[in-house]
Design an enzyme around this catalytic site. Structure first.
Site, PDB file in Angstrom:
ATOM      1  N   LYS A 296      -6.956  10.883  22.107  1.00 34.03           N
ATOM      2  CA  LYS A 296      -5.770  10.192  22.597  1.00 34.03           C
ATOM      3  C   LYS A 296      -4.951   9.618  21.442  1.00 34.03           C
ATOM      4  CE  LYS A 296      -8.577   9.100  26.578  1.00 34.03           C
ATOM      5  NZ  LYS A 296      -9.483   8.105  27.170  1.00 34.03           N
TER       6      LYS A 296
ATOM      7  N   ARG B 165      -1.807   4.154  18.991  1.00 36.37           N
ATOM      8  CA  ARG B 165      -2.940   3.984  18.080  1.00 36.37           C
ATOM      9  C   ARG B 165      -2.427   4.191  16.653  1.00 36.37           C
ATOM     10  NH1 ARG B 165      -8.423   6.406  20.850  1.00 36.37           N
ATOM     11  NH2 ARG B 165      -7.870   5.943  23.009  1.00 36.37           N
TER      12      ARG B 165
ATOM     13  N   GLU C  51     -12.177   9.284  34.593  1.00 31.95           N
ATOM     14  CA  GLU C  51     -11.150  10.182  34.054  1.00 31.95           C
ATOM     15  C   GLU C  51     -10.913  11.339  35.019  1.00 31.95           C
ATOM     16  OE1 GLU C  51     -11.721   9.542  29.253  1.00 31.95           O
ATOM     17  OE2 GLU C  51     -12.481  11.397  30.108  1.00 31.95           O
TER      18      GLU C  51
ATOM     19  N   ILE D  96      -7.979  23.948  33.843  1.00 36.79           N
ATOM     20  CA  ILE D  96      -6.767  23.543  34.546  1.00 36.79           C
ATOM     21  C   ILE D  96      -5.619  23.670  33.550  1.00 36.79           C
ATOM     22  CG2 ILE D  96      -5.689  21.722  35.935  1.00 36.79           C
ATOM     23  CD1 ILE D  96      -8.333  22.423  37.129  1.00 36.79           C
TER      24      ILE D  96
ATOM     25  N   GLY E 256     -16.501  12.560  23.073  1.00 42.95           N
ATOM     26  CA  GLY E 256     -15.654  12.594  21.885  1.00 42.95           C
ATOM     27  C   GLY E 256     -15.081  13.976  21.591  1.00 42.95           C
ATOM     28  N   GLY E 257     -14.883  14.779  22.644  1.00 43.39           N
ATOM     29  CA  GLY E 257     -14.257  16.093  22.467  1.00 43.39           C
ATOM     30  C   GLY E 257     -15.170  17.145  21.846  1.00 43.39           C
TER      31      GLY E 257
ATOM     32  N   ARG F 197     -18.066   1.989  29.757  1.00 38.86           N
ATOM     33  CA  ARG F 197     -17.845   0.990  28.700  1.00 38.86           C
ATOM     34  C   ARG F 197     -16.393   0.537  28.755  1.00 38.86           C
ATOM     35  NH1 ARG F 197     -14.545   4.398  25.688  1.00 38.86           N
ATOM     36  NH2 ARG F 197     -15.207   6.559  25.699  1.00 38.86           N
TER      37      ARG F 197
ATOM     38  N   LYS G  16     -13.521  25.492  35.778  1.00 31.66           N
ATOM     39  CA  LYS G  16     -12.220  26.137  35.729  1.00 31.66           C
ATOM     40  C   LYS G  16     -11.339  25.407  34.709  1.00 31.66           C
ATOM     41  CE  LYS G  16      -8.577  26.167  39.149  1.00 31.66           C
ATOM     42  NZ  LYS G  16      -7.695  27.284  39.310  1.00 31.66           N
TER      43      LYS G  16
ATOM     44  N   ASN H 152     -16.521   6.983  31.951  1.00 32.96           N
ATOM     45  CA  ASN H 152     -16.927   6.294  30.728  1.00 32.96           C
ATOM     46  C   ASN H 152     -17.468   4.919  31.099  1.00 32.96           C
ATOM     47  OD1 ASN H 152     -16.122   8.431  29.047  1.00 32.96           O
ATOM     48  ND2 ASN H 152     -14.018   7.689  29.024  1.00 32.96           N
TER      49      ASN H 152
HETATM   50  P1  ADP Z   1     -15.239  14.140  26.385  1.00 38.49           P
HETATM   51  O1  ADP Z   1     -16.515  13.697  27.044  1.00 38.49           O
HETATM   52  O2  ADP Z   1     -15.471  14.791  25.071  1.00 38.49           O
HETATM   53  O3  ADP Z   1     -14.171  13.075  26.428  1.00 38.49           O
HETATM   54  P2  ADP Z   1     -13.896  15.461  28.605  1.00 38.49           P
HETATM   55  O4  ADP Z   1     -14.704  16.205  29.604  1.00 38.49           O
HETATM   56  O5  ADP Z   1     -13.383  14.115  28.992  1.00 38.49           O
HETATM   57  O6  ADP Z   1     -14.738  15.368  27.288  1.00 38.49           O
HETATM   58  O7  ADP Z   1     -12.695  16.384  28.122  1.00 38.49           O
HETATM   59  C1  ADP Z   1     -11.928  16.048  26.966  1.00 38.49           C
HETATM   60  C2  ADP Z   1     -10.489  16.551  27.121  1.00 38.49           C
HETATM   61  O8  ADP Z   1     -10.475  18.003  27.260  1.00 38.49           O
HETATM   62  C3  ADP Z   1      -9.776  16.028  28.343  1.00 38.49           C
HETATM   63  O9  ADP Z   1      -9.170  14.765  28.127  1.00 38.49           O
HETATM   64  C4  ADP Z   1      -8.766  17.125  28.597  1.00 38.49           C
HETATM   65  O10 ADP Z   1      -7.672  16.959  27.708  1.00 38.49           O
HETATM   66  C5  ADP Z   1      -9.485  18.405  28.211  1.00 38.49           C
HETATM   67  N1  ADP Z   1     -10.165  19.064  29.356  1.00 38.49           N
HETATM   68  C6  ADP Z   1     -11.407  18.798  29.798  1.00 38.49           C
HETATM   69  N2  ADP Z   1     -11.747  19.545  30.858  1.00 38.49           N
HETATM   70  C7  ADP Z   1     -10.694  20.350  31.113  1.00 38.49           C
HETATM   71  C8  ADP Z   1     -10.421  21.381  32.098  1.00 38.49           C
HETATM   72  N3  ADP Z   1     -11.306  21.740  33.014  1.00 38.49           N
HETATM   73  N4  ADP Z   1      -9.217  21.999  32.053  1.00 38.49           N
HETATM   74  C9  ADP Z   1      -8.320  21.665  31.101  1.00 38.49           C
HETATM   75  N5  ADP Z   1      -8.505  20.712  30.163  1.00 38.49           N
HETATM   76  C10 ADP Z   1      -9.673  20.054  30.149  1.00 38.49           C
HETATM   77  P1  ADP Z   2     -11.421   6.155  24.948  1.00 35.64           P
HETATM   78  O1  ADP Z   2     -11.791   7.120  26.015  1.00 35.64           O
HETATM   79  O2  ADP Z   2     -11.900   4.753  25.099  1.00 35.64           O
HETATM   80  O3  ADP Z   2     -10.011   6.275  24.512  1.00 35.64           O
HETATM   81  P2  ADP Z   2     -12.324   7.675  22.764  1.00 35.64           P
HETATM   82  O4  ADP Z   2     -12.654   8.975  23.387  1.00 35.64           O
HETATM   83  O5  ADP Z   2     -11.169   7.566  21.855  1.00 35.64           O
HETATM   84  O6  ADP Z   2     -12.323   6.577  23.846  1.00 35.64           O
HETATM   85  O7  ADP Z   2     -13.644   7.148  22.046  1.00 35.64           O
HETATM   86  C1  ADP Z   2     -13.826   5.773  21.797  1.00 35.64           C
HETATM   87  C2  ADP Z   2     -14.599   5.624  20.557  1.00 35.64           C
HETATM   88  O8  ADP Z   2     -15.890   6.132  20.767  1.00 35.64           O
HETATM   89  C3  ADP Z   2     -14.018   6.346  19.379  1.00 35.64           C
HETATM   90  O9  ADP Z   2     -14.208   5.556  18.240  1.00 35.64           O
HETATM   91  C4  ADP Z   2     -14.812   7.635  19.328  1.00 35.64           C
HETATM   92  O10 ADP Z   2     -14.893   8.118  18.004  1.00 35.64           O
HETATM   93  C5  ADP Z   2     -16.159   7.171  19.835  1.00 35.64           C
HETATM   94  N1  ADP Z   2     -16.896   8.184  20.585  1.00 35.64           N
HETATM   95  C6  ADP Z   2     -16.573   8.746  21.765  1.00 35.64           C
HETATM   96  N2  ADP Z   2     -17.530   9.586  22.179  1.00 35.64           N
HETATM   97  C7  ADP Z   2     -18.493   9.555  21.240  1.00 35.64           C
HETATM   98  C8  ADP Z   2     -19.764  10.200  21.089  1.00 35.64           C
HETATM   99  N3  ADP Z   2     -20.244  11.034  21.974  1.00 35.64           N
HETATM  100  N4  ADP Z   2     -20.494   9.923  19.993  1.00 35.64           N
HETATM  101  C9  ADP Z   2     -20.032   9.055  19.081  1.00 35.64           C
HETATM  102  N5  ADP Z   2     -18.868   8.419  19.173  1.00 35.64           N
HETATM  103  C10 ADP Z   2     -18.102   8.657  20.222  1.00 35.64           C
HETATM  104 MG    MG Z   3     -13.319  12.166  28.140  1.00 32.95          MG
END
Ligand code: ADP
Ligand code: ADP
Ligand code: MG
Length: 448
Positions: A238, A339, A276, A204, A165-166, A293, A202, A291
């Site tokens: 997103k 969304r 991803e 990107i 979730g960022g 799910r 790194k 992911n």
């Molecule tokens: P989460 O588990 O919180 O979804 P992610 O590892 O998928 O975390 O990263 C979330 C977002 O951060 C990605 O969708 C992308 O936009 C950005 N991001 C993640 N890793 C990198 C990277 N190495 N370089 C640039 N952007 C990144």
């Molecule tokens: P997708 O990758 O399916 O687009 P999102 O990153 O938007 O998913 O997350 C999907 C849902 O899960 C959202 O409602 C988000 O708030 C929730 N979510 C994602 N990661 C976590 C987390 N680590 N803990 C709690 N909720 C999460």
């Molecule tokens: Mg992610």
């Protein structure tokens, strides 16, 4: 097939799962918090059980109450939706122990892929390209400094191994910031995930976020269903998704699809999953995370493949074999999802809960709304602000854009602020129209 499925979620995804169950002739049980007594999912399920108070830890994360609800109603399977308990390995394990079929992968796969550092290491072993960085978690500050200076270089990212979730992500642009950012990422990781391990990779520059949908059965068959371009993000969240991606070529899709299938096979994965990737401007792609799910944006894949992913999840969980092979899957046309959130773009997108006093949803050919909102419904401040997903389908991207523009214009929500006008601006944005957006685009746009 299952007789009765309990849906351990709320909102539009709970409604989506109930609809899939109905078509399969499966009875449904909704669970709801006291704040959700009037929520649509609780109204339309065959049975509904109150599982606790409004706070998520008391209800939608209340494992004991949810498992008790399965036992009381005699549900033989549970669909976790997304968010909440969907990626919680110990919950999936507890379901298994209680004889409840968890509609998702095995707890072992969730566990392995939930540790993002370990998942990256496993993918690297399986020959899937990963973002260059530390081999697994970083153990000390000295190791971090050495890796940063000698191997990774700047800018780099520090990420929580248990993140999602960022959260727990930090960008480090210069050597003098490294130590402070590691401390900050560890603190945030500890607060949110109860685990302060971090890894480094790194950064990107201005990549695309392109993810692949996969389906895998319990008999070793794995297929991919093409990509989704999710680069339109605001603060790593997103906003709008489309398939196919403008930058995709048949060759790149074949290569990335093969990597996605290899990734799933590397962890004996079954059920629906998403891999991803980041894609740079030279079309190099790197595994980021998987992911385990169903994904929010799954409907765009359903439109272009004609495959119902939620029904497939249930068939796979029940032990059925995939009814198609890779060569049977064809991607046709173009699909976009916006969304729709109850939030106020004028006030830095702050959530805007409240009563929906009037609602008109768009319609017509190629238009789909997944939502749990209705006129007179009060959006609760306790949960996510997403109130609907508007998904369109057309033979070409140009026609899909046109359809989305008019569908958004028809969409009327009164009583709460929404991001509908913001989405209309995005659809008309020439940069989006040309497909030249990357994950940093919205951030740069708002700074202009
Ligand atoms: P989460 O588990 O919180 O979804 P992610 O590892 O998928 O975390 O990263 C979330 C977002 O951060 C990605 O969708 C992308 O936009 C950005 N991001 C993640 N890793 C990198 C990277 N190495 N370089 C640039 N952007 C990144
Ligand atoms: P997708 O990758 O399916 O687009 P999102 O990153 O938007 O998913 O997350 C999907 C849902 O899960 C959202 O409602 C988000 O708030 C929730 N979510 C994602 N990661 C976590 C987390 N680590 N803990 C709690 N909720 C999460
Ligand atoms: Mg992610």
């Amino acid at each position: 097939m299952f007789k009765k499925v309990l849906i351990a979620n709320r909102g539009e995804i709970a409604v989506r799962v109930i609809r899939a169950c109905r078509e399969l002739g499966i009875k449904t049980v909704a669970v709801f918090s006291t704040a959700d007594r009037n929520a649509l999912h609780a109204k339309i399920a065959d049975e509904a059980v109150c599982i606790g108070g409004p706070a998520t830890k008391d209800s939608y994360l209340n494992e004991k109450a949810i498992i008790a609800a399965c036992e009381i109603t005699g549900a033989d399977a549970l669909h976790p939706g997304f968010g909440f308990l969907s990626e919680n390995a110990s919950f999936a394990e507890n379901c298994r122990k209680c004889g409840i079929n968890f509609i998702g992968p095995a707890p072992e796969s969730i566990e392995m892929l939930g540790d993002k550092a370990a998942a990256k290491a496993a993918m690297k072993n399986a020959g899937v390209p990963v973002v260059p960085g530390s081999d697994g978690a970083v153990k000390s500050m000295e190791e971090a400094v050495r890796l940063a200076n000698e191997e990774i270089g700047y800018p780099l990212m520090v990420k929580a191994s248990a993140g999602g979730g960022g959260r727990g992500i930090r960008l480090v642009e210069r050597p003098e910031e490294l130590e402070a950012q590691i401390i900050a990422a560890k603190q945030e990781a500890l607060n949110f995930f109860g685990d302060d391990s971090i890894y480094m990779e790194k950064f990107i520059v201005n990549p695309k976020h392109i993810e692949f949908q996969i389906l895998a059965d319990k008999h070793g068959n794995v297929v991919h269903l093409g990509e989704r371009d999710c680069s339109m993000q605001r603060r790593n969240q997103k906003v709008l998704e489309e398939t196919p991606s403008v930058v995709m070529t048949p060759e790149l899709r074949e290569k990335m699809g093969r990597a996605a299938v290899a990734a799933a096979k590397a962890c004996n994965y079954f059920n629906a999953g998403t891999i991803e990737f980041l894609v740079d401007n030279k079309n190099n792609f790197y595994f980021m995370e998987m992911n385990t799910r169903i994904q929010v944006e799954h409907p765009i894949t359903e439109f272009v493949t004609g495959i119902d992913l939620v029904k497939m999840q249930m068939k796979i969980a029940a032990g059925e074999e995939l009814p198609f092979k890779q060569e049977d899957i064809t991607l046709r046309g173009h699909s976009i999802e916006c969304r729709i959130n109850a939030e106020s773009p004028e006030h830095n997108f702050r959530p805007c809960p409240g009563k929906i006093t009037a609602l008109h949803i768009p319609g017509g050919p190629g238009i789909r709304i997944d939502s749990s909102a209705y006129q007179g419904y009060t959006i609760s401040p306790y949960y996510d602000s997403m109130i609907a997903k508007l998904i369109v389908y057309a033979p070409t991207r140009e026609e899909a854009l046109m359809k989305m523009k008019w569908a958004l214009a028809e969409f009327i929500v009164e009583g709460v602020d929404t991001n509908i006008d913001f989405q209309i601006e995005l659809i008309k944005d020439p940069v989006f129209e040309e497909g030249k957006y990357d994950i940093g685009y919205l951030g740069r746009r708002s700074n202009k």
